[in-house]
Design an enzyme around this catalytic site. Structure first.
Site, PDB file in Angstrom:
ATOM      1  CG  ASP A   8     -14.780   6.769 -31.395  1.00  0.00           C
ATOM      2  OD1 ASP A   8     -13.636   6.868 -31.902  1.00  0.00           O
ATOM      3  OD2 ASP A   8     -15.194   7.552 -30.522  1.00  0.00           O
ATOM      4  CE1 TYR A  62      -2.905  19.156 -41.311  1.00  0.00           C
ATOM      5  CE2 TYR A  62      -0.677  19.018 -42.196  1.00  0.00           C
ATOM      6  CZ  TYR A  62      -2.046  18.929 -42.371  1.00  0.00           C
ATOM      7  OH  TYR A  62      -2.561  18.597 -43.607  1.00  0.00           O
ATOM      8  CE  LYS A  78      -2.631  15.260 -41.960  1.00  0.00           C
ATOM      9  NZ  LYS A  78      -3.783  14.332 -42.158  1.00  0.00           N
TER      10      LYS A  78
END
Length: 304
Positions: A74, A174, A178
């Site tokens: 993880d 988002y 990015k």
């Protein structure tokens, strides 16, 4: 088949599916030993709850001509990432290619929903998965990469720096995620360049991931059937395409010219001459820009 990366060691973080799997397999086809990491291995599944596993990715890498090694980790847990670095150090002595492809946010962002209406827990979880994981991975793996001359770090994102600079990308969370990854490659380029390594931000185009193929009810072999429903799907590309872009960068003795920059799979195909599985060279980002400026619909076939 030529194997320009024979003897090289790579780590693809987030290699269970999608771009990560495509990159891992193509690195294997080029002869590399590939450590594939993520959460879906050893009978465990990530929060996606999907069937793809790291063991499958590793087997595909080996079948392609490399050596695939699945390691469950993880990347939000620093101790687990440190253990991956320690294992690679013990088994290989160094690292040549690091691909930061961890994402995990498809089920967490809401399209065109403003930040004050967006689910806050999901948005913050997205940022942790898409940004914090990359920082943790770089912190623990870059010392190993710097042991060998000419190392390459690839930060996977969505959209080039030029494209994203003037366009809102889906939602506050988002967009921030990015854009942060693009900036990571820029910052890493500043830190790695003087030390003989190269960092690049790389974006695929409209990628035919496992989830996307399921959405359209097609397979990689029958994907063109989906263009009846969505003509623009004609610009799509397989995960192997961005994988071949990473191979091209890793095999380029002059890859330092890309340091701190962003690139796309289609743009690098034009630069290096590789193709997608069907022999075409889709350039999704050029297509999207031209669509915005066109008076009517454009034929994706003209951009392949």
């Amino acid at each position: 088949m030529a194997q320009p990366l024979k003897g090289k060691v790579a780590l693809v973080a987030g290699a269970t599916r999608g771009a990560g799997r495509g990159i891992a397999v193509q690195l294997g086809a080029a002869g590399a030993t590939v450590y594939a990491t993520g959460r879906s291995a050893g009978g465990h599944r990530s929060e996606y709850g999907r069937a793809e596993t790291l063991e499958e990715t590793a087997a595909l890498v080996t079948a392609a001509g490399g050596r695939g090694i699945a390691v469950r980790a993880d990347h939000l847990v620093p101790a687990e990432v440190a253990a991956v670095a320690q294992r690679i150090e013990a088994e290989q002595g160094g690292l040549d290619v690091l691909v930061n492809d961890i994402w995990g946010g498809e089920q967490l962002f809401e399209w065109e929903v403003p930040v004050w209406e967006h689910d806050l827990d999901n948005g913050l979880r997205l940022l942790r998965l898409a940004v914090e994981t990359h920082a943790i991975t770089s912190h623990h793996l870059l010392p190993l990469l710097l042991r060998r001359p000419g190392g390459l770090v690839v930060e996977l994102t969505d959209g080039t720096a030029e494209y994203n600079a003037t366009r809102y990308r889906n939602s506050f969370f988002y967009d921030l995620a990015k854009s942060s990854v693009l900036r990571m490659a820029f910052a890493l380029g500043h830190e790695l360049g003087p030390r003989g390594a190269t960092a690049v931000a790389l974006t695929p185009g409209w990628m035919r991931s496992e989830m996307m193929l399921e959405h359209f009810g097609v397979t990689e072999e029958t994907w063109r059937e989906a263009t009846v429903r969505e003509p623009q799907f004609g610009i799509s590309e397989s995960p192997a395409y961005v994988g071949r872009a990473v191979v091209a960068l890793a095999a380029d003795p002059e890859r330092a010219r890309w340091n701190g920059k962003s690139a796309s799979s289609g743009g690098l195909a034009g630069e290096y001459g590789f193709t997608d599985l069907d022999g075409s060279r889709p350039d999704a980002w050029r297509y999207l820009v031209d669509v915005e400026q066109a008076d009517g619909p454009l034929d994706p076939a003209g951009y392949r």
